[in-house]
Write a protein that holds these residues in place. Structure first.
Motif, short mmCIF file in Angstrom:
data_model
loop_
_atom_site.label_atom_id
_atom_site.label_comp_id
_atom_site.label_asym_id
_atom_site.label_seq_id
_atom_site.Cartn_x
_atom_site.Cartn_y
_atom_site.Cartn_z
N UNK A 211 19.28 33.33 43.86
CA UNK A 211 19.43 33.31 42.40
C UNK A 211 20.80 33.76 41.91
N UNK A 212 21.45 34.65 42.64
CA UNK A 212 22.82 35.05 42.29
C UNK A 212 23.75 33.85 42.43
N UNK A 213 23.65 33.16 43.57
CA UNK A 213 24.51 31.99 43.80
C UNK A 213 24.20 30.88 42.81
N UNK A 214 22.95 30.77 42.41
CA UNK A 214 22.58 29.77 41.40
C UNK A 214 23.27 30.08 40.07
N UNK A 215 23.35 31.35 39.74
CA UNK A 215 24.01 31.76 38.50
C UNK A 215 25.50 31.41 38.56
N UNK A 216 26.14 31.68 39.72
CA UNK A 216 27.56 31.34 39.87
C UNK A 216 27.74 29.82 39.85
N UNK A 217 26.83 29.10 40.50
CA UNK A 217 26.91 27.63 40.52
C UNK A 217 26.84 27.08 39.10
N UNK A 218 26.00 27.67 38.27
CA UNK A 218 25.87 27.24 36.88
C UNK A 218 27.18 27.45 36.12
N UNK A 219 27.85 28.57 36.39
CA UNK A 219 29.14 28.84 35.74
C UNK A 219 30.19 27.80 36.14
N UNK A 220 30.18 27.42 37.43
CA UNK A 220 31.15 26.42 37.92
C UNK A 220 30.88 25.07 37.27
N UNK A 221 29.61 24.67 37.25
CA UNK A 221 29.24 23.38 36.65
C UNK A 221 29.60 23.36 35.16
N UNK A 222 29.33 24.45 34.47
CA UNK A 222 29.67 24.52 33.04
C UNK A 222 31.18 24.41 32.83
N UNK A 223 31.95 25.03 33.73
CA UNK A 223 33.40 24.95 33.62
C UNK A 223 33.88 23.52 33.83
N UNK A 224 33.31 22.84 34.83
CA UNK A 224 33.69 21.45 35.07
C UNK A 224 33.28 20.56 33.91
N UNK A 225 32.14 20.85 33.30
CA UNK A 225 31.72 20.10 32.11
C UNK A 225 32.75 20.28 30.98
N UNK A 226 33.27 21.50 30.87
CA UNK A 226 34.29 21.77 29.87
C UNK A 226 35.56 20.98 30.12
N UNK A 227 35.97 20.89 31.39
CA UNK A 227 37.14 20.10 31.74
C UNK A 227 36.92 18.62 31.39
N UNK A 228 35.71 18.12 31.68
CA UNK A 228 35.39 16.73 31.39
C UNK A 228 35.45 16.45 29.89
N UNK A 229 34.96 17.41 29.11
CA UNK A 229 34.97 17.25 27.66
C UNK A 229 36.40 17.17 27.14
N UNK A 230 37.29 17.99 27.71
CA UNK A 230 38.70 17.96 27.31
C UNK A 230 39.34 16.62 27.66
N UNK A 231 38.98 16.07 28.83
CA UNK A 231 39.51 14.78 29.25
C UNK A 231 39.08 13.68 28.28
#
Length: 377
Positions: free
Chosen positions: A352-372
């Protein structure tokens, strides 16, 4: 384990026999591996969902990292794990046979992916691993010619495939090993590949009832996203802190109770080290608190996490309880012996800790995609 009888052409049988002799394996293991690899390829043919992130699972163990990333919607396109017992557990749960020795894998043959995930071997850097190797007169850290240099296999794959992001996990002692020189090399190596990295030592006890500190390293591709990247480990653990009693089974076989011989040995061993001023010894877990760190050596005597029993010697955790202590769901299959299961869960991650970090990474990549996308609006 189930048994099946196979009929095959003589030419195919001869090929299997030749391969078995070359690799010093039994025909049974060769047949099993061939079927497992075939099923893995079928699994990979499934089409990716639109906008689904892909990841590869290196030094995969039994798939704790994979569970974490799958739970946030990412799809695994490649896995690698050399230990044959861990491969069995991985296959039982994911229907895929991980690739073998990473040092022999051509990085250019690995599928393209968005995120590289790797819990590269920690023994060269862990406190227990370093102590043991020094007592045997062996090298530690990057001077360990086997496990220590596997980090550079991560680097060559990152360099060849240029994932958008990566997540690496290791023991807390990685930061201080060799007076900080080891981590300096790791940091410089990753930054030299044009990734901006962020790292933090995090204790898993907010997610599971276990004191387990690990360093987590996250990186993002600066050639793709630029240098102005912000990322923080804004984790959201459970509101109620978990307790050891939450992971205990209601009925436990007597075979997990320590024998009189082993229990007496552990008590005498603890007294000897206490008299010498050392802190070594067994640990009776507080069922209303958190346990010590579960390690791969748990199979030996279970001394670091023992459960008190009224009128009986204490007992070790069952494999299922170890799985729960790492945050694995009860649906997770354990197809191997208790000894192998203890090693596997001791080497794994807090899911569950790694899942939480994975969620942060995915959200960050989603943010990059939105900027693109905004660039073209």
């Amino acid at each position: 384990m189930k048994q099946v009888h196979l009929r095959m052409e003589e030419q195919l049988y001869a090929q299997f026999s030749e391969y078995a002799n070359e690799t010093n394996q039994s025909l049974q293991n060769c047949f099993r591996d061939a079927i497992a690899i075939y099923m893995t390829e079928i699994h990979k043919r499934n089409d990716l969902k639109k906008n689904e992130y892909t990841f590869i699972d290196l030094f995969a163990g039994i798939g704790g990292m994979r569970l974490a990333f799958q739970n946030v919607g990412a799809k695994c396109v490649y896995s690698n794990e050399w230990n044959k017992y861990s491969q069995q557990t991985y296959f039982a749960n994911f229907g895929e046979q991980p690739d073998g020795d990473i040092t022999k894998v051509n990085e250019n043959t690995i599928p393209d992916h968005d995120i590289l995930v790797a819990g590269f071997p920690c023994q060269p850097f862990s406190i227990a691993g370093v102590s043991k190797k020094k007592s045997l007169g062996k090298e530690t850290g990057f001077k360990d010619k086997t496990q220590g240099t596997l980090f550079f296999d991560v680097c060559r794959i990152v360099n060849a495939k240029r994932p958008k992001a990566f997540l690496l996990e290791n023991v807390k002692n990685l930061c201080s090993h060799d007076k900080g020189n080891t981590f300096k090399i790791i940091k410089e190596s990753l930054e030299g590949l044009h990734y901006k990295i962020f790292y933090q030592v995090i204790d898993g006890q907010s997610y599971v009832p276990q004191h387990r500190e690990r360093i987590i390293i996250v990186g993002f591709d600066t050639l793709r996203f630029g240098n102005n990247i912000d990322f923080s480990f804004d984790l959201t653990p459970k509101e109620r802190k978990p307790k050891v009693k939450d992971i205990l089974e209601s009925t436990v076989d007597d075979k997990y109770t320590l024998s009189d011989k082993l229990w007496n040995y552990l008590q005498n061993y603890a007294l000897k080290h206490k008299a010498a001023g050392n802190g070594f010894g067994y640990g009776i877990a507080d069922i209303n608190g958190v346990s010590r760190t579960l390690s791969a050596r748990y199979y030996k005597d279970g001394s670091e996490i023992l459960i008190a029993q009224e009128g009986k010697n204490p007992r070790r955790l069952t494999p299922r309880e170890c799985a729960r202590l790492q945050g694995f769901p009860d649906s997770f299959k354990i197809p191997v012996s208790d000894t192998q299961a203890y090693k596997q869960f001791g080497n794994s991650v807090v899911v569950p800790l790694m899942e939480d970090v994975a969620s942060l990474i995915v959200n960050k990549l989603n943010g990059f995609n939105a900027l693109e996308e905004d660039k073209y609006v």
